[in-house]
Design a protein around this motif. Structure first.
Motif, PDB file in Angstrom:
ATOM      1  N   GLY A 203       6.669 -10.345  -4.892  1.00  0.00           N
ATOM      2  CA  GLY A 203       8.220 -10.670  -5.017  1.00  0.00           C
ATOM      3  C   GLY A 203       9.161  -9.596  -5.540  1.00  0.00           C
ATOM      4  N   ILE A 204       8.869  -8.363  -5.549  1.00  0.00           N
ATOM      5  CA  ILE A 204       9.865  -7.258  -5.853  1.00  0.00           C
ATOM      6  C   ILE A 204      10.450  -6.711  -4.847  1.00  0.00           C
ATOM      7  CG2 ILE A 204      10.099  -5.040  -6.969  1.00  0.00           C
ATOM      8  CD1 ILE A 204       7.272  -5.559  -8.454  1.00  0.00           C
ATOM      9  N   ASN A 205      11.912  -6.936  -4.798  1.00  0.00           N
ATOM     10  CA  ASN A 205      12.415  -6.335  -3.738  1.00  0.00           C
ATOM     11  C   ASN A 205      12.886  -4.838  -3.771  1.00  0.00           C
ATOM     12  OD1 ASN A 205      14.590  -5.837  -1.863  1.00  0.00           O
ATOM     13  ND2 ASN A 205      15.948  -7.743  -2.467  1.00  0.00           N
ATOM     14  N   LEU A 206      11.991  -4.126  -3.219  1.00  0.00           N
ATOM     15  CA  LEU A 206      12.043  -2.556  -3.219  1.00  0.00           C
ATOM     16  C   LEU A 206      13.335  -1.943  -2.615  1.00  0.00           C
ATOM     17  CD1 LEU A 206       8.185  -1.816  -2.504  1.00  0.00           C
ATOM     18  CD2 LEU A 206       9.529  -1.796  -4.776  1.00  0.00           C
ATOM     19  N   LYS A 207      14.146  -2.714  -1.725  1.00  0.00           N
ATOM     20  CA  LYS A 207      15.284  -2.096  -1.252  1.00  0.00           C
ATOM     21  C   LYS A 207      16.350  -2.293  -2.095  1.00  0.00           C
ATOM     22  CE  LYS A 207      14.501  -2.724   3.892  1.00  0.00           C
ATOM     23  NZ  LYS A 207      14.852  -3.192   5.167  1.00  0.00           N
ATOM     24  N   ALA A 208      16.196  -3.422  -2.923  1.00  0.00           N
ATOM     25  CA  ALA A 208      17.305  -3.337  -4.155  1.00  0.00           C
ATOM     26  C   ALA A 208      16.925  -2.458  -5.165  1.00  0.00           C
ATOM     27  CB  ALA A 208      17.365  -4.819  -4.724  1.00  0.00           C
ATOM     28  N   ASN A 209      15.752  -1.954  -5.409  1.00  0.00           N
ATOM     29  CA  ASN A 209      15.311  -1.120  -6.358  1.00  0.00           C
ATOM     30  C   ASN A 209      14.355   0.069  -5.766  1.00  0.00           C
ATOM     31  OD1 ASN A 209      15.771  -3.045  -8.818  1.00  0.00           O
ATOM     32  ND2 ASN A 209      14.782  -4.404  -7.414  1.00  0.00           N
ATOM     33  N   PRO A 210      15.108   0.938  -5.054  1.00  0.00           N
ATOM     34  CA  PRO A 210      14.498   1.964  -4.297  1.00  0.00           C
ATOM     35  C   PRO A 210      13.695   2.994  -5.162  1.00  0.00           C
ATOM     36  CG  PRO A 210      16.810   2.239  -4.293  1.00  0.00           C
ATOM     37  CD  PRO A 210      16.654   0.868  -4.755  1.00  0.00           C
ATOM     38  N   ASN A 211      13.873   3.036  -6.663  1.00  0.00           N
ATOM     39  CA  ASN A 211      13.401   4.097  -7.380  1.00  0.00           C
ATOM     40  C   ASN A 211      12.355   3.510  -8.095  1.00  0.00           C
ATOM     41  OD1 ASN A 211      14.920   6.449  -6.556  1.00  0.00           O
ATOM     42  ND2 ASN A 211      16.637   5.275  -7.557  1.00  0.00           N
ATOM     43  N   MET A 212      11.999   2.281  -8.029  1.00  0.00           N
ATOM     44  CA  MET A 212      11.105   1.371  -8.911  1.00  0.00           C
ATOM     45  C   MET A 212       9.685   1.834  -8.660  1.00  0.00           C
ATOM     46  SD  MET A 212      10.518  -2.611  -9.469  1.00  0.00           S
ATOM     47  CE  MET A 212       9.577  -3.166 -10.767  1.00  0.00           C
ATOM     48  N   LYS A 213       8.941   2.406  -9.567  1.00  0.00           N
ATOM     49  CA  LYS A 213       7.537   2.863  -9.373  1.00  0.00           C
ATOM     50  C   LYS A 213       6.621   1.455  -9.240  1.00  0.00           C
ATOM     51  CE  LYS A 213       8.375   7.064 -10.115  1.00  0.00           C
ATOM     52  NZ  LYS A 213       7.647   7.937 -11.201  1.00  0.00           N
ATOM     53  N   VAL A 214       6.092   1.240  -8.012  1.00  0.00           N
ATOM     54  CA  VAL A 214       5.320   0.194  -7.495  1.00  0.00           C
ATOM     55  C   VAL A 214       4.043   0.800  -6.646  1.00  0.00           C
ATOM     56  CG1 VAL A 214       5.159  -1.970  -6.490  1.00  0.00           C
ATOM     57  CG2 VAL A 214       7.099  -1.515  -7.656  1.00  0.00           C
ATOM     58  N   ILE A 215       2.845   0.320  -6.839  1.00  0.00           N
ATOM     59  CA  ILE A 215       1.792   0.705  -5.910  1.00  0.00           C
ATOM     60  C   ILE A 215       1.107  -0.515  -5.526  1.00  0.00           C
ATOM     61  CG2 ILE A 215       1.397   2.707  -7.543  1.00  0.00           C
ATOM     62  CD1 ILE A 215      -1.299   1.354  -8.631  1.00  0.00           C
ATOM     63  N   ALA A 216       0.742  -0.338  -4.208  1.00  0.00           N
ATOM     64  CA  ALA A 216      -0.042  -1.160  -3.400  1.00  0.00           C
ATOM     65  C   ALA A 216      -1.541  -1.104  -3.800  1.00  0.00           C
ATOM     66  CB  ALA A 216       0.146  -1.153  -2.116  1.00  0.00           C
ATOM     67  N   VAL A 217      -2.317  -2.016  -4.219  1.00  0.00           N
ATOM     68  CA  VAL A 217      -3.629  -1.829  -4.569  1.00  0.00           C
ATOM     69  C   VAL A 217      -4.527  -2.984  -4.090  1.00  0.00           C
ATOM     70  CG1 VAL A 217      -2.696  -1.150  -7.000  1.00  0.00           C
ATOM     71  CG2 VAL A 217      -3.308  -3.605  -6.527  1.00  0.00           C
ATOM     72  N   ASP A 218      -6.020  -2.718  -4.182  1.00  0.00           N
ATOM     73  CA  ASP A 218      -6.902  -3.704  -3.720  1.00  0.00           C
ATOM     74  C   ASP A 218      -7.057  -4.394  -5.036  1.00  0.00           C
ATOM     75  OD1 ASP A 218      -9.123  -5.411  -3.248  1.00  0.00           O
ATOM     76  OD2 ASP A 218     -10.113  -3.688  -2.517  1.00  0.00           O
ATOM     77  N   PRO A 219      -6.542  -5.780  -5.022  1.00  0.00           N
ATOM     78  CA  PRO A 219      -6.654  -6.747  -6.308  1.00  0.00           C
ATOM     79  C   PRO A 219      -8.144  -6.958  -6.851  1.00  0.00           C
ATOM     80  CG  PRO A 219      -5.337  -7.743  -4.519  1.00  0.00           C
ATOM     81  CD  PRO A 219      -5.979  -6.613  -3.922  1.00  0.00           C
ATOM     82  N   ASN A 220      -9.098  -6.630  -6.150  1.00  0.00           N
ATOM     83  CA  ASN A 220     -10.344  -6.459  -6.839  1.00  0.00           C
ATOM     84  C   ASN A 220     -10.794  -5.476  -7.378  1.00  0.00           C
ATOM     85  OD1 ASN A 220     -11.087  -8.894  -5.136  1.00  0.00           O
ATOM     86  ND2 ASN A 220     -11.592  -8.097  -3.418  1.00  0.00           N
ATOM     87  N   VAL A 221      -9.949  -4.256  -7.382  1.00  0.00           N
ATOM     88  CA  VAL A 221     -10.065  -2.973  -8.071  1.00  0.00           C
ATOM     89  C   VAL A 221      -9.223  -3.085  -9.308  1.00  0.00           C
ATOM     90  CG1 VAL A 221     -10.393  -0.297  -8.219  1.00  0.00           C
ATOM     91  CG2 VAL A 221     -11.089  -1.965  -6.141  1.00  0.00           C
ATOM     92  N   ILE A 222      -7.937  -3.324  -9.161  1.00  0.00           N
ATOM     93  CA  ILE A 222      -6.744  -3.117  -9.997  1.00  0.00           C
ATOM     94  C   ILE A 222      -5.891  -4.586  -9.834  1.00  0.00           C
ATOM     95  CG2 ILE A 222      -4.719  -2.137 -10.635  1.00  0.00           C
ATOM     96  CD1 ILE A 222      -5.714   0.474  -9.868  1.00  0.00           C
ATOM     97  N   PRO A 223      -6.120  -5.395 -10.654  1.00  0.00           N
ATOM     98  CA  PRO A 223      -5.439  -6.577 -10.542  1.00  0.00           C
ATOM     99  C   PRO A 223      -3.927  -6.576 -10.255  1.00  0.00           C
ATOM    100  CG  PRO A 223      -6.981  -6.881 -12.221  1.00  0.00           C
ATOM    101  CD  PRO A 223      -6.769  -5.537 -12.012  1.00  0.00           C
ATOM    102  N   LEU A 224      -3.315  -7.588  -9.660  1.00  0.00           N
ATOM    103  CA  LEU A 224      -1.799  -7.487  -9.484  1.00  0.00           C
ATOM    104  C   LEU A 224      -1.056  -7.613 -10.742  1.00  0.00           C
ATOM    105  CD1 LEU A 224      -1.410  -9.474  -6.137  1.00  0.00           C
ATOM    106  CD2 LEU A 224      -0.902  -7.051  -6.364  1.00  0.00           C
ATOM    107  N   GLY A 225      -0.050  -6.911 -11.362  1.00  0.00           N
ATOM    108  CA  GLY A 225       0.708  -7.080 -12.042  1.00  0.00           C
ATOM    109  C   GLY A 225       0.120  -5.990 -13.141  1.00  0.00           C
ATOM    110  N   THR A 226      -0.974  -5.317 -12.879  1.00  0.00           N
ATOM    111  CA  THR A 226      -1.371  -4.281 -13.860  1.00  0.00           C
ATOM    112  C   THR A 226      -0.570  -2.968 -13.986  1.00  0.00           C
ATOM    113  OG1 THR A 226      -3.579  -5.104 -13.467  1.00  0.00           O
ATOM    114  CG2 THR A 226      -3.253  -2.780 -14.613  1.00  0.00           C
ATOM    115  N   ARG A 227      -0.292  -2.541 -15.230  1.00  0.00           N
ATOM    116  CA  ARG A 227       0.611  -1.371 -15.388  1.00  0.00           C
ATOM    117  C   ARG A 227      -0.561  -0.194 -15.355  1.00  0.00           C
ATOM    118  NH1 ARG A 227       2.396  -0.868 -20.404  1.00  0.00           N
ATOM    119  NH2 ARG A 227       4.047   0.798 -19.684  1.00  0.00           N
ATOM    120  N   VAL A 228      -0.080   0.915 -14.807  1.00  0.00           N
ATOM    121  CA  VAL A 228      -1.048   1.880 -14.415  1.00  0.00           C
ATOM    122  C   VAL A 228      -0.347   3.411 -14.692  1.00  0.00           C
ATOM    123  CG1 VAL A 228      -2.461   0.676 -12.949  1.00  0.00           C
ATOM    124  CG2 VAL A 228      -0.640   1.975 -12.159  1.00  0.00           C
ATOM    125  N   TRP A 229      -1.112   4.177 -14.941  1.00  0.00           N
ATOM    126  CA  TRP A 229      -0.502   5.629 -14.715  1.00  0.00           C
ATOM    127  C   TRP A 229      -1.362   6.297 -13.795  1.00  0.00           C
ATOM    128  CZ3 TRP A 229      -3.001  10.277 -15.452  1.00  0.00           C
ATOM    129  CH2 TRP A 229      -2.172  11.439 -15.234  1.00  0.00           C
TER     130      TRP A 229
END
Length: 410
Positions: A339-365
């Motif tokens: 539910g994150i609106n990336l067009k409204a937040n073009p500089n937001m750091k978001v990654i697409a993941v396989d939830p089986n490897v990295i759960p959604l909502g996880t903060r990563v580096w």
């Protein structure tokens, strides 16, 4: 005579005849003496010489004897009271009436000058070679001569912004342009002021506006639209281009009117349009799994924390393949799976993941990317593969595909 002979005796008759002879001799001698005592004078009347034998005492008497009256403007070589001497020459020139018209202003002169040039010098006239004179200056003057003079003046010709000055004594604008060898459009395209048939005056300036016609072709692009279609076989949040869009073109042909090389009018005479082709994009609607609740996320986070505790750095590090995507693409919705609106937040750091490897909502580096949140999924994101969100397409192309270290923060 016979009567005299009858009346006079012979002796007396002889005396009469002798007296008559003496008288005749005296008369003849006196005549010869009278003629012999005349003075010889050479008299020139307007250049025509004649020899005159005269007993007159003065030049005035001689002129009276010859029946010549000296006018106010006539020229005589001697004063009127000059005594007559044998062998002298007397010159008389009768003045000639000359009318001079300068630019329409007439004045009458009297002169004894032999030529027009001498007359001009005598009258202190000074003309230039550009002036127009009715008679050649080498011509002889004569009584009643009428000389017409048109004095020249300069006229400026402004030819398309370039000035040219030319001497003239009048005439029409057309005459002056021909004299100056200035070419112009005789069909009337060029604008000439004053008009060609108008008479030139000293105050005039001739203006020529050069008019030209050109054709210009301009091609413009027509942007294509993006047509979105729902695709139930494609995971929700994913998009797929079904057919590429193609820009259209508009070819416009203009007629351009220029005056002195400056555009003054533009007219569209033809337009050719090539329609654009819409881009068709499939929008995924397939649900991969239900949205994780807070308990599930917390549980997975605790598992991740437990796994990361075994790492020397205190966090879990995974070697992963990273590509990049942007929400700024044509037809992209910009909404992530969480539910994150990336067009409204073009500089937001978001990654697409396989939830089986990295759960959604996880903060990563992510190595080379920085801290981010696992906030999206993708149909091609399986296993140790992630997709990084960047602001623009050029950023995505610059990133490319890399192998990076990903550390789970929490």
């Amino acid at each position: 005579m016979r009567l005299i002979q009858k009346l006079l005796p012979a002796s007396k008759m002889k005396l009469v005849i002798s007296g008559i002879g003496v008288l005749a001799l005296l008369v003849f001698s006196g005549f010869v003496l009278f003629e012999a005592t005349k003075a010889e004078v050479v008299f020139a009347d307007n250049g025509k010489e004649q020899t005159v034998m005269t007993h007159t005492n003065t030049v005035e008497d001689l002129l009276e004897e010859l029946g010549i009256t000296v006018g106010k403007h006539d020229a005589i070589s001697h004063e009127m009271d000059t005594p007559i001497e044998h062998g002298m020459s007397v010159e008389f020139d009768a003045a000639k009436e000359v009318t001079v018209s300068i630019d329409g202003e007439e004045e009458t002169y009297y002169t004894t000058a032999e030529t027009v040039d001498d007359f001009f010098t005598e009258a202190n006239f000074s003309f230039t070679e550009q002036d127009e004179i009715s008679h050649n200056t080498t011509e002889a003057t004569e009584d009643g001569l009428h000389i017409e003079v048109l004095t020249a003046y300069e006229v400026t010709i402004n030819d398309g912004g370039k000035e040219k000055r030319i001497w003239t004594t009048g005439g029409t604008v057309e005459d002056l342009l021909n004299k100056a060898e200035v070419r112009y459009d005789r069909k009337g395209e060029d604008k000439i002021e004053p008009a060609l048939d108008e008479e030139i005056t000293k105050a005039d300036e001739i203006s020529i506006v050069r008019v030209s016609e050109e054709e210009e072709v301009i091609t413009e692009t027509l942007a294509y639209d993006t047509e979105k279609r729902e695709d139930h076989s494609l995971l929700k949040g994913n998009e797929k281009v079904i057919s590429e869009g193609k820009e259209g073109t508009v070819k416009k042909i203009y007629k351009i009117i220029k005056e002195n090389n400056k555009e003054v009018k533009r007219e569209l005479v033809k337009e050719d349009i090539t329609e654009s082709v819409n881009e068709v994009v499939a929008i995924g609607t397939k649900e991969e799994q239900p949205e994780p609740n807070l308990v599930t996320v917390a549980s997975k986070k605790s598992n991740a924390s437990a796994e990361s505790s075994s790492n020397n750095s205190g966090s879990k590090s995974i070697t992963m393949t990273a590509s990049a995507f942007t929400a700024g693409c044509s037809g992209c919705s910009g909404m992530t799976a969480t539910g994150i609106n990336l067009k409204a937040n073009p500089n937001m750091k978001v990654i697409a993941v396989d939830p089986n490897v990295i759960p959604l909502g996880t903060r990563v580096w992510v190595e080379g990317y920085g801290e981010a949140v696992a906030g999206d999924t993708g149909g091609h994101i399986k296993g140790n593969r992630i997709d990084l969100h960047v602001p623009t397409k050029s950023d995505a192309y610059s990133w490319g595909v890399k192998t990076v270290q990903v550390k789970v923060i929490d």
